[in-house]
Design a protein around this motif. Structure first.
Motif, PDB file in Angstrom:
ATOM      1  N   THR A 431       0.852  -1.196   0.000  1.00 45.63           N
ATOM      2  CA  THR A 431       0.000   0.000   0.000  1.00 45.63           C
ATOM      3  C   THR A 431       0.884   1.241   0.000  1.00 45.63           C
ATOM      4  OG1 THR A 431      -0.087   0.115   2.426  1.00 45.63           O
ATOM      5  CG2 THR A 431      -1.754  -1.240   1.329  1.00 45.63           C
ATOM      6  N   ALA A 432       0.268   2.371  -0.274  1.00 46.69           N
ATOM      7  CA  ALA A 432       1.034   3.617  -0.347  1.00 46.69           C
ATOM      8  C   ALA A 432       1.655   3.967   1.009  1.00 46.69           C
ATOM      9  CB  ALA A 432       0.127   4.754  -0.821  1.00 46.69           C
ATOM     10  N   SER A 433       0.891   3.773   2.084  1.00 42.98           N
ATOM     11  CA  SER A 433       1.415   4.142   3.407  1.00 42.98           C
ATOM     12  C   SER A 433       2.538   3.209   3.839  1.00 42.98           C
ATOM     13  CB  SER A 433       0.289   4.129   4.443  1.00 42.98           C
ATOM     14  OG  SER A 433      -0.302   2.844   4.533  1.00 42.98           O
ATOM     15  N   SER A 434       2.378   1.892   3.610  1.00 42.89           N
ATOM     16  CA  SER A 434       3.445   0.958   3.999  1.00 42.89           C
ATOM     17  C   SER A 434       4.680   1.173   3.139  1.00 42.89           C
ATOM     18  CB  SER A 434       2.953  -0.488   3.879  1.00 42.89           C
ATOM     19  OG  SER A 434       2.574  -0.795   2.550  1.00 42.89           O
ATOM     20  N   HIS A 440      11.258   4.930   3.496  1.00 38.21           N
ATOM     21  CA  HIS A 440      11.926   5.948   4.313  1.00 38.21           C
ATOM     22  C   HIS A 440      13.085   5.349   5.101  1.00 38.21           C
ATOM     23  CE1 HIS A 440      12.247   9.724   6.533  1.00 38.21           C
ATOM     24  NE2 HIS A 440      12.420   9.000   7.616  1.00 38.21           N
ATOM     25  N   MET A 441      12.934   4.103   5.546  1.00 35.85           N
ATOM     26  CA  MET A 441      14.030   3.451   6.268  1.00 35.85           C
ATOM     27  C   MET A 441      15.272   3.347   5.402  1.00 35.85           C
ATOM     28  SD  MET A 441      12.599   0.380   8.676  1.00 35.85           S
ATOM     29  CE  MET A 441      12.532  -0.755   7.308  1.00 35.85           C
ATOM     30  N   PHE A 442      15.080   2.965   4.138  1.00 36.78           N
ATOM     31  CA  PHE A 442      16.217   2.814   3.236  1.00 36.78           C
ATOM     32  C   PHE A 442      16.704   4.177   2.738  1.00 36.78           C
ATOM     33  CE2 PHE A 442      14.047  -1.251   2.988  1.00 36.78           C
ATOM     34  CZ  PHE A 442      15.099  -2.146   3.084  1.00 36.78           C
ATOM     35  N   ALA A 443      15.767   5.091   2.535  1.00 35.71           N
ATOM     36  CA  ALA A 443      16.153   6.406   1.994  1.00 35.71           C
ATOM     37  C   ALA A 443      16.954   7.215   2.986  1.00 35.71           C
ATOM     38  CB  ALA A 443      14.904   7.184   1.580  1.00 35.71           C
ATOM     39  N   GLU A 444      16.900   6.877   4.270  1.00 35.98           N
ATOM     40  CA  GLU A 444      17.697   7.587   5.266  1.00 35.98           C
ATOM     41  C   GLU A 444      19.196   7.447   4.989  1.00 35.98           C
ATOM     42  OE1 GLU A 444      16.386   6.158   9.087  1.00 35.98           O
ATOM     43  OE2 GLU A 444      15.309   8.019   9.445  1.00 35.98           O
ATOM     44  N   HIS A 445      19.568   6.398   4.252  1.00 34.15           N
ATOM     45  CA  HIS A 445      20.976   6.150   3.938  1.00 34.15           C
ATOM     46  C   HIS A 445      21.311   6.547   2.499  1.00 34.15           C
ATOM     47  CE1 HIS A 445      21.014   3.921   7.690  1.00 34.15           C
ATOM     48  NE2 HIS A 445      20.017   3.188   7.256  1.00 34.15           N
ATOM     49  N   ARG A 446      20.486   7.432   1.905  1.00 37.85           N
ATOM     50  CA  ARG A 446      20.684   7.743   0.485  1.00 37.85           C
ATOM     51  C   ARG A 446      22.038   8.400   0.208  1.00 37.85           C
ATOM     52  NH1 ARG A 446      16.481  10.744   2.427  1.00 37.85           N
ATOM     53  NH2 ARG A 446      16.808  12.973   2.717  1.00 37.85           N
ATOM     54  N   SER A 447      22.590   9.138   1.209  1.00 37.67           N
ATOM     55  CA  SER A 447      23.895   9.742   0.983  1.00 37.67           C
ATOM     56  C   SER A 447      24.991   8.691   0.973  1.00 37.67           C
ATOM     57  CB  SER A 447      24.184  10.780   2.070  1.00 37.67           C
ATOM     58  OG  SER A 447      24.202  10.169   3.347  1.00 37.67           O
ATOM     59  N   PHE A 448      24.736   7.550   1.655  1.00 36.91           N
ATOM     60  CA  PHE A 448      25.716   6.478   1.730  1.00 36.91           C
ATOM     61  C   PHE A 448      25.500   5.436   0.631  1.00 36.91           C
ATOM     62  CE2 PHE A 448      27.775   3.093   4.562  1.00 36.91           C
ATOM     63  CZ  PHE A 448      29.055   3.546   4.262  1.00 36.91           C
ATOM     64  N   HIS A 449      24.219   5.187   0.322  1.00 35.73           N
ATOM     65  CA  HIS A 449      23.858   4.217  -0.719  1.00 35.73           C
ATOM     66  C   HIS A 449      22.888   4.883  -1.696  1.00 35.73           C
ATOM     67  CE1 HIS A 449      25.666   1.638   2.187  1.00 35.73           C
ATOM     68  NE2 HIS A 449      24.615   1.580   2.982  1.00 35.73           N
ATOM     69  N   PRO A 450      23.368   5.700  -2.590  1.00 29.79           N
ATOM     70  CA  PRO A 450      22.481   6.441  -3.497  1.00 29.79           C
ATOM     71  C   PRO A 450      21.632   5.503  -4.355  1.00 29.79           C
ATOM     72  CG  PRO A 450      24.777   6.565  -4.226  1.00 29.79           C
ATOM     73  CD  PRO A 450      24.792   5.973  -2.857  1.00 29.79           C
ATOM     74  N   GLY A 451      20.349   5.846  -4.471  1.00 26.51           N
ATOM     75  CA  GLY A 451      19.442   5.078  -5.311  1.00 26.51           C
ATOM     76  C   GLY A 451      18.793   3.897  -4.633  1.00 26.51           C
ATOM     77  N   GLY A 457      11.470   1.040  -3.410  1.00 28.42           N
ATOM     78  CA  GLY A 457      10.090   1.458  -3.617  1.00 28.42           C
ATOM     79  C   GLY A 457       9.512   1.094  -4.964  1.00 28.42           C
ATOM     80  N   ASN A 458      10.333   1.078  -6.002  1.00 29.15           N
ATOM     81  CA  ASN A 458       9.811   0.890  -7.356  1.00 29.15           C
ATOM     82  C   ASN A 458      10.051  -0.502  -7.939  1.00 29.15           C
ATOM     83  OD1 ASN A 458       8.929   3.782  -8.354  1.00 29.15           O
ATOM     84  ND2 ASN A 458      10.824   4.051  -7.211  1.00 29.15           N
ATOM     85  N   VAL A 459      10.950  -1.277  -7.334  1.00 32.12           N
ATOM     86  CA  VAL A 459      11.244  -2.606  -7.876  1.00 32.12           C
ATOM     87  C   VAL A 459      10.939  -3.703  -6.856  1.00 32.12           C
ATOM     88  CG1 VAL A 459      13.015  -4.101  -8.870  1.00 32.12           C
ATOM     89  CG2 VAL A 459      13.024  -1.658  -9.398  1.00 32.12           C
ATOM     90  N   TYR A 460      11.656  -3.682  -5.750  1.00 34.60           N
ATOM     91  CA  TYR A 460      11.528  -4.778  -4.785  1.00 34.60           C
ATOM     92  C   TYR A 460      10.179  -4.786  -4.080  1.00 34.60           C
ATOM     93  CZ  TYR A 460      16.584  -5.232  -5.391  1.00 34.60           C
ATOM     94  OH  TYR A 460      17.829  -5.395  -5.916  1.00 34.60           O
ATOM     95  N   PHE A 461       9.711  -3.619  -3.698  1.00 33.17           N
ATOM     96  CA  PHE A 461       8.482  -3.562  -2.908  1.00 33.17           C
ATOM     97  C   PHE A 461       7.285  -4.152  -3.654  1.00 33.17           C
ATOM     98  CE2 PHE A 461       5.181  -1.735  -0.270  1.00 33.17           C
ATOM     99  CZ  PHE A 461       5.745  -1.777   0.991  1.00 33.17           C
ATOM    100  N   PRO A 462       6.969  -3.676  -4.868  1.00 36.04           N
ATOM    101  CA  PRO A 462       5.828  -4.280  -5.581  1.00 36.04           C
ATOM    102  C   PRO A 462       6.074  -5.727  -5.992  1.00 36.04           C
ATOM    103  CG  PRO A 462       6.966  -2.701  -6.986  1.00 36.04           C
ATOM    104  CD  PRO A 462       7.549  -2.548  -5.614  1.00 36.04           C
ATOM    105  N   LEU A 463       7.340  -6.117  -6.121  1.00 36.65           N
ATOM    106  CA  LEU A 463       7.646  -7.480  -6.540  1.00 36.65           C
ATOM    107  C   LEU A 463       7.488  -8.472  -5.395  1.00 36.65           C
ATOM    108  CD1 LEU A 463       8.780  -9.333  -8.818  1.00 36.65           C
ATOM    109  CD2 LEU A 463      11.060  -8.845  -7.898  1.00 36.65           C
ATOM    110  N   LEU A 464       7.874  -8.076  -4.187  1.00 37.44           N
ATOM    111  CA  LEU A 464       7.953  -9.026  -3.077  1.00 37.44           C
ATOM    112  C   LEU A 464       6.748  -8.987  -2.143  1.00 37.44           C
ATOM    113  CD1 LEU A 464      11.726  -8.587  -2.113  1.00 37.44           C
ATOM    114  CD2 LEU A 464      10.699 -10.364  -3.530  1.00 37.44           C
ATOM    115  N   TRP A 465       6.092  -7.849  -2.016  1.00 33.92           N
ATOM    116  CA  TRP A 465       4.980  -7.765  -1.075  1.00 33.92           C
ATOM    117  C   TRP A 465       3.647  -8.078  -1.752  1.00 33.92           C
ATOM    118  CZ3 TRP A 465       4.938  -3.995   3.609  1.00 33.92           C
ATOM    119  CH2 TRP A 465       6.058  -4.246   4.392  1.00 33.92           C
TER     120      TRP A 465
END
Length: 576
Positions: A431-434, A440-451, A457-465
């Motif tokens: 869902t949009a909220s989940s 957001h958990m992964f994006a907190e490290h965007r400066s360390f792991h860009p992208g 959000g766009n590949v793994y999430f819709p594929l696995l959940w």
């Protein structure tokens, strides 16, 4: 104005820290590669040892030394690239996939019936369940042995071990998704025509403007029901209602209503409007909820407890007469509280290892954000979220128990009552909220792991959940299923709509033993890990039910009675 040194410090923290972290990561990667790669220099370099005693001044030896150095440099560059690729695959593939699948462990356990086998084996001494539990763990151990054997024989495989492992993971995920999100899920079309024809039925769904709530609304309306879709504002719901009503393929209809869970007055007003408009209500789905925020509700309660529990409880109690009138001869009205596996984690003690009896968690002095409080982010908000979702389960169990007591023995004996209540876990749903919370958990490290956030959000999430249709099918199972366990009510239904709690007689044994005093806990063979975490999840929920269902129910009534706008609903409920 800050001093120049303070400004420089702020500037370094804001702009310099990401650069330093990135440079540290690069330095670590190259340094580790230089140390770990055999024959490429560093810790395993044996070149100098082989050259001791040789005439390094001779032209032939200098040429040989230069050739070796060139070869070593080339191997070093290659090994560094390989190591960097391994690190990248770990960060961008293994780590996010593992984290997302971690949220689906409960569905895996449901499919394998591990909680049930474990409970019946250790609590009831059921040899059949012990054998099944042993078979499941044995097959897991066998799979690991087979994988280890393939690794040892990797040079004899027709493809690389990495390719084989990737293929096995892909096939396993495909089978898992097909079973857990398809074949094993409740299918409304499997019911006979009378059960799927909901013409004349009234359903109330909170949080119906998106995700599972919206999908459930459309499905019920397509079966002929009239659905009241609640949102925080009419502007969010009305376009969706108009879309349903204008769809010629949908036999039912929809209406919009306002419910702001952060306001008990809003819940009381909606309850009053529904009772005036509908003498009979057949279903209510208490679905609305999101990651708890740091701000308190308008009534001063912690965001998750005050909204997802208290406001929903008030709404249900406010329309209880209409729900009781909505039952038919063979189909009771149903209260369906949307809970979560985080409720089970709370009952087990994962979020409060210092408080195994949940005394602090449900203390009246901790319901206004004094200790347990959300932040709007995961995982910091999970304790508050888990408490609210466990409260949903306890409310459903206690409400169902009180409805049983309100009916005579003949009705209870036939398992038919005007009203039953369940709590359900919809599974890990896309869902949009989940998605927003997890990304957001992964994006907190965007400066360390860009992208990484975008990839999740766009590949793994819709594929696995699980898609929203899968989550809605669990709610429909709780609402439409005619199985004996569900018609009895008072269940926590897992992500595959399996009753989580054992047969009623077994639950009564635990309730009687624990309600008699903690001194008798040994009579039910309580299993703990490290004296705080329960090993038996079913037993943990039974203990939470025994200790807290009645207390939380009564305490919630007291809290609702404190508000002049909601006191009349509580008083009327107590007169029923």
């Amino acid at each position: 104005m800050p001093t120049s040194s303070a400004a420089a410090s702020t500037s370094l923290q804001e702009y310099g820290a990401p650069i330093l972290r990135r440079q540290s990561f690069v330095a670590f990667t190259h340094g580790a590669a230089a140390l770990l790669v055999p024959r490429g220099g560093g810790l395993f370099d044996t070149t100098r040892e082989r050259e001791i005693g040789e005439n390094v001044n001779s032209p032939s030896m200098r040429r040989s030394s230069n050739a070796k150095k060139s070869s070593h440099d080339e191997q070093h560059r290659w090994s560094t690239q390989v190591f960097t690729a391994i690190m990248a695959s770990s960060i961008y593939v293994i780590y996010p996939v593992s984290m997302l699948m971690l949220f689906r462990i409960s569905e895996t356990i449901s499919a394998l019936r591990l909680f049930e086998h474990h409970h019946r084996c250790h609590q009831l001494g059921d040899k059949v369940n012990c054998a099944q539990l042993f078979a499941v763990h044995g097959s897991q151990f066998g799979a690991w042995l087979a994988l280890a054997f393939c690794y040892r024989k990797r040079n004899e495989l027709p493809c690389s071990f990495t390719t084989l492992l990737a293929a096995l993971i892909a096939v396993s995920l495909g089978i898992y998704k097909g079973l857990v999100d398809g074949y094993l899920l409740f299918d409304p079309s499997s019911l006979d025509g009378n059960r799927t024809n909901l013409t004349g039925k009234i359903a109330v769904i909170t949080g119906a403007n998106r995700g599972i709530g919206l999908e459930t609304s459309r499905t019920l309306a397509s079966m002929g029901a009239h659905v009241i879709m609640t949102c925080r504002s009419l502007s969010k719901c009305q376009p969706l209602v108009d879309d349903i009503n204008s769809d010629n393929k949908i036999a039912g209809s929809a209406a919009a209503a306002v419910l702001d869970l952060r306001s008990l007055v809003s819940a009381a007003m909606l309850a009053s409007e529904l009772r005036e408009a509908y003498a009979n209500i057949d279903y209510i789905f208490c679905n609305a909820g999101t990651t708890p925020q740091f701000e308190l509700t308008e009534d001063g309660f912690e965001d998750a407890f005050g909204g997802m529990h208290l406001a929903h409880m008030l709404l249900v109690l406010g329309i209880l007469p209409s729900l009781t009138n909505g039952s038919s001869d063979d189909n009771p009205s149903r209260v369906i509280m949307v809970s979560s596996e985080m409720a089970i984690n709370t009952a087990i003690g994962v979020f409060s290892p210092h408080d195994p009896h949940l005394t602090e968690l449900f203390s009246k002095s901790n319901l206004r954000g004094e200790i347990t409080r959300g932040t709007g982010k995961l995982p910091e908000s999970l304790p508050a979220y888990g408490r609210a979702k466990l409260s949903n389960i306890l409310f459903a169990l206690e409400l169902n128990r009180r409805q049983m007591a309100a009916n005579d023995e003949e009705e209870v004996g036939s398992n038919m009552r005007p009203l039953i209540a369940h709590a359900v876990h919809t599974g890990a749903v896309n869902t949009a909220s989940s998605r927003r919370s997890i990304v957001h958990m992964f994006a907190e490290h965007r400066s360390f792991h860009p992208g990484l956030g975008w990839l999740v959000g766009n590949v793994y999430f819709p594929l696995l959940w699980r898609p929203v249709q899968g989550g809605a099918r669990v709610l429909l199972c709780a609402a439409l299923s005619q199985s004996r366990e569900i018609l009895r009510g008072g269940q926590y239904l897992d992500a595959l709509c399996h009753p989580f709690l054992p047969v009623q007689e077994d639950n009564n044994k635990v309730l009687e033993a624990i309600q008699s005093g903690d001194a008798q806990e040994d009579t039910v063979h309580i299993q703990r890990w490290n004296a705080t975490i329960y090993l038996d999840a079913i037993q943990a929920l039974q203990l939470a039910d025994a200790r807290w269902s009645k207390i939380v129910f009564e305490m919630s009534l007291e809290l609702l009675r404190e508000n002049a706008a909601t006191r009349s609903i509580v008083d009327e409920y107590e007169l029923l």
